[in-house]
Design an enzyme around this catalytic site. Structure first.
Site, short mmCIF file in Angstrom:
data_model
loop_
_atom_site.label_atom_id
_atom_site.label_comp_id
_atom_site.label_asym_id
_atom_site.label_seq_id
_atom_site.Cartn_x
_atom_site.Cartn_y
_atom_site.Cartn_z
N SER A 148 91.40 -15.73 54.81
CA SER A 148 91.07 -15.96 53.60
C SER A 148 91.97 -15.81 52.68
O SER A 148 91.77 -16.15 51.32
CB SER A 148 89.63 -15.68 53.40
OG SER A 148 89.38 -14.34 53.32
N HIS B 86 91.42 -10.84 48.84
CA HIS B 86 91.02 -12.25 48.02
C HIS B 86 91.83 -12.10 46.87
O HIS B 86 92.39 -13.47 46.44
CB HIS B 86 89.54 -12.31 47.67
CG HIS B 86 88.75 -12.32 49.08
ND1 HIS B 86 87.26 -12.42 49.03
CD2 HIS B 86 89.14 -12.78 50.48
CE1 HIS B 86 86.95 -12.62 50.36
NE2 HIS B 86 87.95 -12.94 51.23
#
Length: 330
Positions: free
Chosen positions: A162, A213
């Site tokens: 991610s 992230h």
């Protein structure tokens, strides 16, 4: 509707045996991912997207390494020099749900971005984003460890795709600045969607890697607002030019060399000398023109830089030849 959630997981303190992905356990995430793929249609998924998705699923189903040997941390990558984790960590996932959320999000982004960027450049983009996300993750963890004087930041080990997905999200939102994204069901302007998702995922899922992230968002901004795009396209241009040069080493647009007399300039189509014909066609036309000239007047006519092909005589040429035949019989 494809999910747009993306999660990098921070591993708890597990033994290496416990850190292997679960085999034969709950596979509902894989079933849902398969349903997403068939909903889109395998034939509608671009090749690089399909290949990367398949690689992630394969490494989950057939793990070659425990997660603690694939995850990335300052301690393992920088202190111990295990730089292969920059490549391994994005391709490994903690469980089937972790895999599902990341690959469903990647599928959605790949269907939009790969046709726009082209498969070759998209593959190049994924490779660069994967490595840079890991590098920036390490830098951020080192800075946090130094500022807070807390060595635990250097030991936090993360896996998951991610970070790359957040970078792709920034890129996708850059191409659609006026649209709206739904983050956990909440409509958010594309301009702020990445930042809102960063905060909401961290608040609702404490086990996720906020730094991982954030690293992806920064890589995306380096591409859309920084020098990364120019650097990547310049390198890609050099590589492609070198490839074409190796494929066509004798390509020369200046002309071709003859058997004698040095180089000749290749005639262009439509030039009055060639009449738009190839060399073979010119040769055949010259023979036919020579045969057609037999039985005519022995008086030489001014040279004509065109060929009269039988079946395409003008009315004036037919009249002239009839008069020649009459003179010949007289």
């Amino acid at each position: 509707m494809l999910s747009d959630a993306a999660v990098v997981a921070e591993l708890p303190q597990l033994s290496e045996e416990d850190a292997l992905p679960t085999e034969g356990g709950g596979q509902l995430g894989l079933i849902l991912l398969a349903s997403q793929v068939f909903q889109v249609g395998v034939e509608n998924i671009p090749p690089v997207t399909l290949a990367v998705l398949g690689l992630n699923v394969y490494l989950f189903l057939v793990p070659n390494l425990p997660l603690l040997q694939a995850c990335i941390s300052v301690q393992q990558a920088y202190w111990r020099g295990d730089w292969r984790r920059l490549v391994l960590s994005p391709l490994h996932h903690l469980d089937d749900w972790h895999l599902y959320f990341n690959m469903a999000s990647f599928l959605w982004k790949g269907v939009k971005l790969e046709p726009r960027l082209g498969s070759s450049f998209y593959a190049w983009l994924l490779a660069v984003f994967s490595l840079l996300t890991g590098v920036i993750y390490l830098l951020l963890e080192m800075v946090l460890s130094e500022i807070t004087q807390d060595p635990s930041y250097s030991m936090q080990c993360a896996v998951g795709f991610s970070g790359v997905l957040f970078a792709l999200k920034v890129l996708s939102n850059h191409y659609h600045p006026g649209g709206v994204s739904y983050v956990m069901g909440v409509p958010v302007a594309n301009r702020y969607a990445s930042w809102v998702e960063l905060v909401l995922i961290h608040l609702t899922s404490p086990g996720t890697s906020f730094v991982g992230h954030l690293a992806g968002i920064l890589v995306g901004l380096l591409y859309t607002a920084g020098p990364l795009k120019i650097i990547m396209r310049t390198i890609a241009g050099f590589v492609m030019n070198g490839y074409h040069a190796r494929q066509n080493p004798y390509n020369n647009s200046s002309g071709y060399s003859g058997s004698s007399g040095g180089p000749r300039v290749q005639p262009q189509n439509g030039h009055p000398y060639t009449g738009g014909l190839s060399e073979d066609e010119q040769y055949e036309a010259a023979i036919r023109a020579s045969l057609n000239g037999r039985g005519g007047s022995t008086q030489r006519r001014p040279t004509s830089y065109s060929f009269n092909i039988p079946g395409e005589l003008t009315a004036e040429e037919i009249r002239r030849r009839r008069l020649q035949r009459i003179d010949h019989f007289d």
